[in-house]
Design a protein around this motif. Structure first.
Motif, PDB file in Angstrom:
ATOM      1  N   HIS A 129       0.828  -1.199   0.000  1.00 19.20           N
ATOM      2  CA  HIS A 129       0.000   0.000   0.000  1.00 19.20           C
ATOM      3  C   HIS A 129       0.863   1.250   0.000  1.00 19.20           C
ATOM      4  O   HIS A 129       1.943   1.283   0.568  1.00 19.20           O
ATOM      5  N   THR A 130       0.354   2.275  -0.625  1.00 23.04           N
ATOM      6  CA  THR A 130       1.080   3.541  -0.682  1.00 23.04           C
ATOM      7  C   THR A 130       0.365   4.638   0.099  1.00 23.04           C
ATOM      8  O   THR A 130       0.731   5.795  -0.025  1.00 23.04           O
ATOM      9  N   HIS A 131      -0.638   4.286   0.885  1.00 23.64           N
ATOM     10  CA  HIS A 131      -1.359   5.282   1.672  1.00 23.64           C
ATOM     11  C   HIS A 131      -0.479   5.764   2.827  1.00 23.64           C
ATOM     12  O   HIS A 131       0.344   5.009   3.338  1.00 23.64           O
ATOM     13  N   PRO A 132      -0.650   7.030   3.251  1.00 22.93           N
ATOM     14  CA  PRO A 132       0.123   7.514   4.389  1.00 22.93           C
ATOM     15  C   PRO A 132      -0.143   6.673   5.633  1.00 22.93           C
ATOM     16  O   PRO A 132      -1.254   6.206   5.863  1.00 22.93           O
ATOM     17  N   VAL A 133       0.900   6.486   6.428  1.00 19.31           N
ATOM     18  CA  VAL A 133       0.797   5.707   7.667  1.00 19.31           C
ATOM     19  C   VAL A 133       0.833   6.671   8.840  1.00 19.31           C
ATOM     20  O   VAL A 133       1.684   7.552   8.920  1.00 19.31           O
ATOM     21  N   LEU A 134      -0.131   6.510   9.743  1.00 20.73           N
ATOM     22  CA  LEU A 134      -0.210   7.321  10.949  1.00 20.73           C
ATOM     23  C   LEU A 134       0.050   6.436  12.159  1.00 20.73           C
ATOM     24  O   LEU A 134      -0.200   5.235  12.119  1.00 20.73           O
ATOM     25  N   ARG A 135       0.528   7.018  13.235  1.00 21.85           N
ATOM     26  CA  ARG A 135       0.672   6.252  14.475  1.00 21.85           C
ATOM     27  C   ARG A 135      -0.240   6.859  15.523  1.00 21.85           C
ATOM     28  O   ARG A 135      -0.608   8.046  15.446  1.00 21.85           O
ATOM     29  N   ASP A 136      -0.620   6.039  16.494  1.00 22.85           N
ATOM     30  CA  ASP A 136      -1.525   6.527  17.525  1.00 22.85           C
ATOM     31  C   ASP A 136      -0.866   7.651  18.318  1.00 22.85           C
ATOM     32  O   ASP A 136       0.350   7.714  18.441  1.00 22.85           O
ATOM     33  N   HIS A 137      -1.699   8.537  18.835  1.00 26.68           N
ATOM     34  CA  HIS A 137      -1.196   9.714  19.544  1.00 26.68           C
ATOM     35  C   HIS A 137      -0.857   9.360  20.988  1.00 26.68           C
ATOM     36  O   HIS A 137      -1.609   8.663  21.659  1.00 26.68           O
ATOM     37  N   ARG A 138       0.279   9.846  21.411  1.00 18.04           N
ATOM     38  CA  ARG A 138       0.673   9.779  22.823  1.00 18.04           C
ATOM     39  C   ARG A 138       1.114  11.174  23.238  1.00 18.04           C
ATOM     40  O   ARG A 138       1.944  11.792  22.559  1.00 18.04           O
ATOM     41  N   CYS A 139       0.579  11.640  24.332  1.00 15.21           N
ATOM     42  CA  CYS A 139       0.967  12.958  24.833  1.00 15.21           C
ATOM     43  C   CYS A 139       2.411  12.902  25.318  1.00 15.21           C
ATOM     44  O   CYS A 139       2.846  11.885  25.864  1.00 15.21           O
ATOM     45  N   PRO A 140       3.160  13.996  25.123  1.00  8.81           N
ATOM     46  CA  PRO A 140       4.526  14.013  25.648  1.00  8.81           C
ATOM     47  C   PRO A 140       4.490  13.973  27.173  1.00  8.81           C
ATOM     48  O   PRO A 140       3.504  14.390  27.787  1.00  8.81           O
ATOM     49  N   PRO A 141       5.540  13.445  27.789  1.00  8.61           N
ATOM     50  CA  PRO A 141       5.538  13.368  29.246  1.00  8.61           C
ATOM     51  C   PRO A 141       5.474  14.759  29.869  1.00  8.61           C
ATOM     52  O   PRO A 141       6.093  15.706  29.372  1.00  8.61           O
ATOM     53  N   GLN A 142       4.700  14.869  30.908  1.00 10.69           N
ATOM     54  CA  GLN A 142       4.573  16.124  31.632  1.00 10.69           C
ATOM     55  C   GLN A 142       5.759  16.309  32.546  1.00 10.69           C
ATOM     56  O   GLN A 142       6.242  15.353  33.157  1.00 10.69           O
ATOM     57  N   PRO A 143       6.274  17.544  32.684  1.00 10.08           N
ATOM     58  CA  PRO A 143       7.392  17.752  33.600  1.00 10.08           C
ATOM     59  C   PRO A 143       6.975  17.463  35.035  1.00 10.08           C
ATOM     60  O   PRO A 143       5.865  17.778  35.451  1.00 10.08           O
ATOM     61  N   VAL A 144       7.868  16.816  35.761  1.00 11.31           N
ATOM     62  CA  VAL A 144       7.590  16.461  37.152  1.00 11.31           C
ATOM     63  C   VAL A 144       8.188  17.543  38.044  1.00 11.31           C
ATOM     64  O   VAL A 144       9.362  17.889  37.902  1.00 11.31           O
ATOM     65  N   GLN A 145       7.364  18.050  38.945  1.00  6.53           N
ATOM     66  CA  GLN A 145       7.869  19.076  39.855  1.00  6.53           C
ATOM     67  C   GLN A 145       8.769  18.411  40.889  1.00  6.53           C
ATOM     68  O   GLN A 145       8.410  17.429  41.509  1.00  6.53           O
ATOM     69  N   GLU A 146       9.945  18.986  41.066  1.00  5.60           N
ATOM     70  CA  GLU A 146      10.878  18.431  42.032  1.00  5.60           C
ATOM     71  C   GLU A 146      10.406  18.740  43.448  1.00  5.60           C
ATOM     72  O   GLU A 146       9.679  19.699  43.683  1.00  5.60           O
TER      73      GLU A 146
END
Length: 108
Positions: A88-105
């Motif tokens: 297939h030549t259709h565009p391939v997408l990947r599932d969305h994952r949110c970037p990790p949130q910064p952890v407060q020290e």
């Protein structure tokens, strides 16, 4: 004359890919109901990935999808079958994952 409320409900229940923003990280995403039998709700990154990106996504345990676009411009997201990857030549997408949130020290 069509009722815009009814038209919006029909469009929301269809399997068309809709551009939105992620409610958690505000990144652009595509959402759709993939497949008419299994009816999985897909949230995918709108940027297509190449073959190395797809391999990396699979090693990370992420799902991959194909973006089909009809001649009328209607976009659908369908399952990326591993057996048909080279065919297939259709565009391939990947599932969305949110970037990790910064952890407060810890405060001292």
């Amino acid at each position: 004359m069509t009722n815009p409320g009814i038209a919006a409900r029909i469009a929301a229940s269809a399997d068309h890919a809709i551009e939105r923003t992620c409610p958690r990280c505000s990144a652009p995403i595509l959402t759709a109901w993939a497949g008419r039998t299994a009816a999985l709700h897909v949230t995918a990154d709108p940027t297509p990935v190449n073959l190395p990106g797809e391999i990396q996504a699979r090693t990370e345990g992420r799902l991959t999808w194909r973006l089909l676009v009809s001649t009328l411009g209607v976009r659908r997201i369908v399952w990326r079958d591993p057996l048909t990857v080279p065919h297939h030549t259709h565009p391939v997408l990947r599932d969305h994952r949110c970037p990790p949130q910064p952890v407060q020290e810890a405060l001292l």
